[in-house]
Design a protein around this motif. Structure first.
Motif, PDB file in Angstrom:
ATOM      1  N   ASP A  59       0.696  -1.255  -0.038  1.00  0.00           N
ATOM      2  CA  ASP A  59       0.028   0.096  -0.018  1.00  0.00           C
ATOM      3  C   ASP A  59       0.926   1.117  -0.051  1.00  0.00           C
ATOM      4  O   ASP A  59       1.399   1.799   1.009  1.00  0.00           O
ATOM      5  CB  ASP A  59      -0.972  -0.054   1.187  1.00  0.00           C
ATOM      6  CG  ASP A  59      -2.195   1.125   1.163  1.00  0.00           C
ATOM      7  OD1 ASP A  59      -1.832   2.116   0.617  1.00  0.00           O
ATOM      8  OD2 ASP A  59      -3.030   0.678   1.657  1.00  0.00           O
ATOM      9  N   PHE A  60       0.976   1.892  -1.134  1.00  0.00           N
ATOM     10  CA  PHE A  60       2.086   2.851  -1.354  1.00  0.00           C
ATOM     11  C   PHE A  60       1.654   4.171  -0.717  1.00  0.00           C
ATOM     12  O   PHE A  60       2.668   4.769  -0.155  1.00  0.00           O
ATOM     13  CB  PHE A  60       2.286   3.358  -2.872  1.00  0.00           C
ATOM     14  CG  PHE A  60       3.428   4.427  -2.969  1.00  0.00           C
ATOM     15  CD1 PHE A  60       4.669   4.131  -2.861  1.00  0.00           C
ATOM     16  CD2 PHE A  60       3.162   5.462  -3.475  1.00  0.00           C
ATOM     17  CE1 PHE A  60       5.676   5.090  -2.906  1.00  0.00           C
ATOM     18  CE2 PHE A  60       3.948   6.636  -3.693  1.00  0.00           C
ATOM     19  CZ  PHE A  60       5.124   6.121  -3.416  1.00  0.00           C
ATOM     20  N   ILE A  61       0.430   4.379  -0.624  1.00  0.00           N
ATOM     21  CA  ILE A  61      -0.043   5.606   0.272  1.00  0.00           C
ATOM     22  C   ILE A  61       0.177   5.727   1.591  1.00  0.00           C
ATOM     23  O   ILE A  61       0.683   6.765   1.858  1.00  0.00           O
ATOM     24  CB  ILE A  61      -1.681   5.801  -0.314  1.00  0.00           C
ATOM     25  CG1 ILE A  61      -2.189   6.096  -1.643  1.00  0.00           C
ATOM     26  CG2 ILE A  61      -2.144   7.253   0.636  1.00  0.00           C
ATOM     27  CD1 ILE A  61      -3.304   6.272  -2.093  1.00  0.00           C
ATOM     28  N   ARG A  62      -0.124   4.615   2.230  1.00  0.00           N
ATOM     29  CA  ARG A  62       0.037   4.284   3.601  1.00  0.00           C
ATOM     30  C   ARG A  62       1.462   4.381   3.666  1.00  0.00           C
ATOM     31  O   ARG A  62       1.902   5.109   4.845  1.00  0.00           O
ATOM     32  CB  ARG A  62      -0.595   3.108   4.076  1.00  0.00           C
ATOM     33  CG  ARG A  62      -2.102   3.357   4.516  1.00  0.00           C
ATOM     34  CD  ARG A  62      -2.638   2.024   4.515  1.00  0.00           C
ATOM     35  NE  ARG A  62      -2.106   1.748   6.005  1.00  0.00           N
ATOM     36  CZ  ARG A  62      -2.215   0.346   6.191  1.00  0.00           C
ATOM     37  NH1 ARG A  62      -2.604  -0.518   5.216  1.00  0.00           N
ATOM     38  NH2 ARG A  62      -1.858  -0.074   7.189  1.00  0.00           N
ATOM     39  N   SER A  63       2.336   3.923   3.096  1.00  0.00           N
ATOM     40  CA  SER A  63       3.993   3.550   3.282  1.00  0.00           C
ATOM     41  C   SER A  63       4.626   4.708   3.224  1.00  0.00           C
ATOM     42  O   SER A  63       5.406   5.107   3.752  1.00  0.00           O
ATOM     43  CB  SER A  63       4.527   2.738   2.590  1.00  0.00           C
ATOM     44  OG  SER A  63       4.453   2.709   1.028  1.00  0.00           O
ATOM     45  N   LYS A  64       3.981   5.864   2.142  1.00  0.00           N
ATOM     46  CA  LYS A  64       4.859   7.131   1.843  1.00  0.00           C
ATOM     47  C   LYS A  64       4.449   7.926   3.006  1.00  0.00           C
ATOM     48  O   LYS A  64       5.344   8.967   3.499  1.00  0.00           O
ATOM     49  CB  LYS A  64       4.200   7.553   0.456  1.00  0.00           C
ATOM     50  CG  LYS A  64       3.126   8.218   0.352  1.00  0.00           C
ATOM     51  CD  LYS A  64       2.833   8.857  -0.997  1.00  0.00           C
ATOM     52  CE  LYS A  64       1.477   9.377  -1.156  1.00  0.00           C
ATOM     53  NZ  LYS A  64       1.028   9.851  -2.459  1.00  0.00           N
ATOM     54  N   LEU A  65       3.213   7.846   3.544  1.00  0.00           N
ATOM     55  CA  LEU A  65       2.936   8.880   4.684  1.00  0.00           C
ATOM     56  C   LEU A  65       3.507   8.337   5.979  1.00  0.00           C
ATOM     57  O   LEU A  65       4.027   9.300   6.644  1.00  0.00           O
ATOM     58  CB  LEU A  65       1.236   8.667   5.190  1.00  0.00           C
ATOM     59  CG  LEU A  65       0.475   9.358   3.712  1.00  0.00           C
ATOM     60  CD1 LEU A  65      -1.028   9.303   3.988  1.00  0.00           C
ATOM     61  CD2 LEU A  65       0.623  10.890   4.022  1.00  0.00           C
ATOM     62  N   LYS A  66       3.696   7.017   6.046  1.00  0.00           N
ATOM     63  CA  LYS A  66       4.531   6.502   7.265  1.00  0.00           C
ATOM     64  C   LYS A  66       5.971   7.016   7.206  1.00  0.00           C
ATOM     65  O   LYS A  66       6.592   7.507   8.106  1.00  0.00           O
ATOM     66  CB  LYS A  66       4.538   5.085   7.175  1.00  0.00           C
ATOM     67  CG  LYS A  66       3.126   4.608   7.724  1.00  0.00           C
ATOM     68  CD  LYS A  66       3.311   2.968   7.904  1.00  0.00           C
ATOM     69  CE  LYS A  66       2.058   2.250   8.489  1.00  0.00           C
ATOM     70  NZ  LYS A  66       2.217   0.846   8.654  1.00  0.00           N
ATOM     71  N   LEU A  67       6.604   6.912   5.953  1.00  0.00           N
ATOM     72  CA  LEU A  67       7.983   7.813   5.681  1.00  0.00           C
ATOM     73  C   LEU A  67       7.928   8.941   6.259  1.00  0.00           C
ATOM     74  O   LEU A  67       9.019   9.571   6.591  1.00  0.00           O
ATOM     75  CB  LEU A  67       8.357   7.400   4.306  1.00  0.00           C
ATOM     76  CG  LEU A  67       9.747   7.796   3.955  1.00  0.00           C
ATOM     77  CD1 LEU A  67      10.933   6.992   4.753  1.00  0.00           C
ATOM     78  CD2 LEU A  67      10.046   7.785   2.644  1.00  0.00           C
ATOM     79  N   TYR A  68       6.860   9.712   5.744  1.00  0.00           N
ATOM     80  CA  TYR A  68       6.772  11.090   6.046  1.00  0.00           C
ATOM     81  C   TYR A  68       7.039  11.412   7.457  1.00  0.00           C
ATOM     82  O   TYR A  68       7.646  12.381   8.091  1.00  0.00           O
ATOM     83  CB  TYR A  68       5.870  11.781   5.114  1.00  0.00           C
ATOM     84  CG  TYR A  68       5.839  13.313   5.201  1.00  0.00           C
ATOM     85  CD1 TYR A  68       6.388  14.014   4.235  1.00  0.00           C
ATOM     86  CD2 TYR A  68       5.256  14.162   6.210  1.00  0.00           C
ATOM     87  CE1 TYR A  68       6.451  15.348   4.066  1.00  0.00           C
ATOM     88  CE2 TYR A  68       5.290  15.418   6.184  1.00  0.00           C
ATOM     89  CZ  TYR A  68       5.871  16.114   5.116  1.00  0.00           C
ATOM     90  OH  TYR A  68       5.923  17.405   4.860  1.00  0.00           O
ATOM     91  N   ILE A  69       5.949  10.838   8.123  1.00  0.00           N
ATOM     92  CA  ILE A  69       5.679  10.784   9.594  1.00  0.00           C
ATOM     93  C   ILE A  69       7.027  10.488  10.362  1.00  0.00           C
ATOM     94  O   ILE A  69       7.446  11.283  11.026  1.00  0.00           O
ATOM     95  CB  ILE A  69       4.657  10.020  10.110  1.00  0.00           C
ATOM     96  CG1 ILE A  69       3.133  10.650   9.412  1.00  0.00           C
ATOM     97  CG2 ILE A  69       4.575   9.988  11.473  1.00  0.00           C
ATOM     98  CD1 ILE A  69       2.064   9.655   9.697  1.00  0.00           C
ATOM     99  N   TYR A  70       7.812   9.388   9.703  1.00  0.00           N
ATOM    100  CA  TYR A  70       8.870   9.090  10.517  1.00  0.00           C
ATOM    101  C   TYR A  70       9.951  10.070  10.411  1.00  0.00           C
ATOM    102  O   TYR A  70      10.882  10.209  11.442  1.00  0.00           O
ATOM    103  CB  TYR A  70       9.298   7.678   9.972  1.00  0.00           C
ATOM    104  CG  TYR A  70      10.767   7.215  10.496  1.00  0.00           C
ATOM    105  CD1 TYR A  70      10.793   6.378  11.718  1.00  0.00           C
ATOM    106  CD2 TYR A  70      11.947   7.566   9.775  1.00  0.00           C
ATOM    107  CE1 TYR A  70      12.087   5.944  12.142  1.00  0.00           C
ATOM    108  CE2 TYR A  70      13.055   7.158  10.276  1.00  0.00           C
ATOM    109  CZ  TYR A  70      13.102   6.491  11.454  1.00  0.00           C
ATOM    110  OH  TYR A  70      14.338   6.358  12.054  1.00  0.00           O
ATOM    111  N   THR A  71      10.023  10.571   9.337  1.00  0.00           N
ATOM    112  CA  THR A  71      11.202  11.544   9.086  1.00  0.00           C
ATOM    113  C   THR A  71      10.931  12.863  10.004  1.00  0.00           C
ATOM    114  O   THR A  71      11.692  13.304  10.304  1.00  0.00           O
ATOM    115  CB  THR A  71      11.271  11.874   7.751  1.00  0.00           C
ATOM    116  OG1 THR A  71      11.547  10.617   6.776  1.00  0.00           O
ATOM    117  CG2 THR A  71      12.476  12.787   7.260  1.00  0.00           C
ATOM    118  N   TYR A  72       9.798  13.068   9.757  1.00  0.00           N
ATOM    119  CA  TYR A  72       9.405  14.382  10.559  1.00  0.00           C
ATOM    120  C   TYR A  72       9.680  14.306  12.071  1.00  0.00           C
ATOM    121  O   TYR A  72      10.101  15.321  12.755  1.00  0.00           O
ATOM    122  CB  TYR A  72       7.996  14.613  10.588  1.00  0.00           C
ATOM    123  CG  TYR A  72       7.350  15.833  11.310  1.00  0.00           C
ATOM    124  CD1 TYR A  72       7.523  17.197  10.787  1.00  0.00           C
ATOM    125  CD2 TYR A  72       6.543  15.615  12.365  1.00  0.00           C
ATOM    126  CE1 TYR A  72       6.929  18.205  11.480  1.00  0.00           C
ATOM    127  CE2 TYR A  72       5.865  16.693  13.055  1.00  0.00           C
ATOM    128  CZ  TYR A  72       6.237  18.011  12.648  1.00  0.00           C
ATOM    129  OH  TYR A  72       5.534  19.104  13.391  1.00  0.00           O
TER     130      TYR A  72
END
Length: 321
Positions: A117-130
């Motif tokens: 699920d790319f949408i969820r994974s890209k948001l997770k990456l963003y949250i993690y980096t933030y």
């Protein structure tokens, strides 16, 4: 390998990096050569990252537009242009990573993005980096601000607060660690939650102790878990709807005019209806909604709120599955 994301990209302004841009920037950084140079193509990137699921004809132009956006924001310098074709070699370099940056390990980048699920994974990456950008002193996350930053590419629309909150909770204990804020004395007011991406041995011991206590509570009580809210019992929900921040049929200060309800109020109402948590609250809200709909001077986006709620509910269901 450490992928370096400039700190300033997570400052809220017109050049704030958004999730699709972050994924592609980190991808380019990971695969640049020792001289900081990029050599790639739209075909190559598109074979690895599916921004547009199942449709290469849409995926490649989308990647080109994200590259152009990264270039406009001063993060990369390449030969990409509107005329760049799928087979053309894209060359250039990464910019602005010498000074203050957020360093993310490449294996973390890979692990977060490996989900189907790319949408969820890209948001997770963003949250993690933030969160990772807090120098691991524990980040206080303003969900509304983070939601504004998590925009759809080339759109004014953002992913909802509810969706962001759900993903943060899903990541807790995996990529991030949440420490709930303590109650302020005997009041209902609570200190802000703090989030970490790494814990030393003492902090990890504290985290495990806290979560063991939470599990015992969950084992003993009927718990609901939905949208922006933390896991809660029916009693806790009833306490929440009595909170002064809930606007249903409460007056503005020193007036006989009801407060303006917002999406957070509507979401509480819909959760209560979905799970049949409080019939009295449901009835009170239904009467208020009927009254507000008859009042032609009041414009409330009921349909928009309902669509948003159902979208968040769908994401919640996917997360639980």
């Amino acid at each position: 390998m450490i992928i370096k994301v400039p700190n300033y990209t997570f400052t809220l302004n017109e050049n704030t990096i958004i999730p699709d841009e972050l994924v592609l920037f980190m991808f380019l950084f990971k695969y640049k050569n020792a001289d900081n140079e990029i050599f790639t193509s739209l075909n190559l990137i598109g074979a690895i990252i599916k921004f547009q699921k199942g449709n290469d004809r849409k995926n490649r132009p989308f990647i080109k537009n994200v590259l152009l956006s990264l270039q406009n924001k001063g993060l990369i310098m390449t030969n990409v242009s509107e005329d760049t074709s799928s087979d053309d070699i894209i060359s250039g370099s990464i910019l602005n990573v010498k000074d203050k940056y957020i360093g993310v390990k490449s294996n973390v980048f890979d692990e977060i993005l490996k989900s189907d699920d790319f949408i969820r994974s890209k948001l997770k990456l963003y949250i993690y980096t933030y969160i990772h950008g807090s120098a691991n002193n524990g980040r206080v996350v303003d969900l509304k601000t983070l939601s504004v930053m998590c925009k759809y590419f080339d759109s004014v629309k953002s992913y909802s607060v509810s969706a962001i909150a759900r993903l943060i909770n899903e990541m807790d204990g995996k990529f991030i660690y949440k420490f709930s804020g303590k109650r302020k004395g005997d009041s209902l007011e609570q200190e802000s939650n703090r989030y970490y991406t790494h814990l030393d041995s003492d902090k990890m011991r504290e985290y495990k102790q806290i979560n063991n206590k939470k599990k015992k509570v969950i084992d003993k009580n009927k718990v609901y878990y939905h949208c922006t809210m933390e896991p809660f019992t029916i009693a806790e929900f009833k306490e929440k709807i009595r909170d002064d921040s809930v606007n249903w049929q409460k007056y503005k200060p020193d007036t006989k005019v009801y407060r303006d309800i917002d999406y957070d109020d509507y979401e509480l109402y819909r959760i209560s209806v979905d799970f049949n948590l409080d019939e009295s609250f449901n009835s009170r809200c239904n009467k208020a909604i009927d009254s507000l709909k008859k009042n032609m001077s009041v414009e409330i986006p009921w349909n928009e709120w309902e669509e948003r709620y159902l979208e968040d509910k769908k994401l919640s269901k996917q997360t639980e599955e």
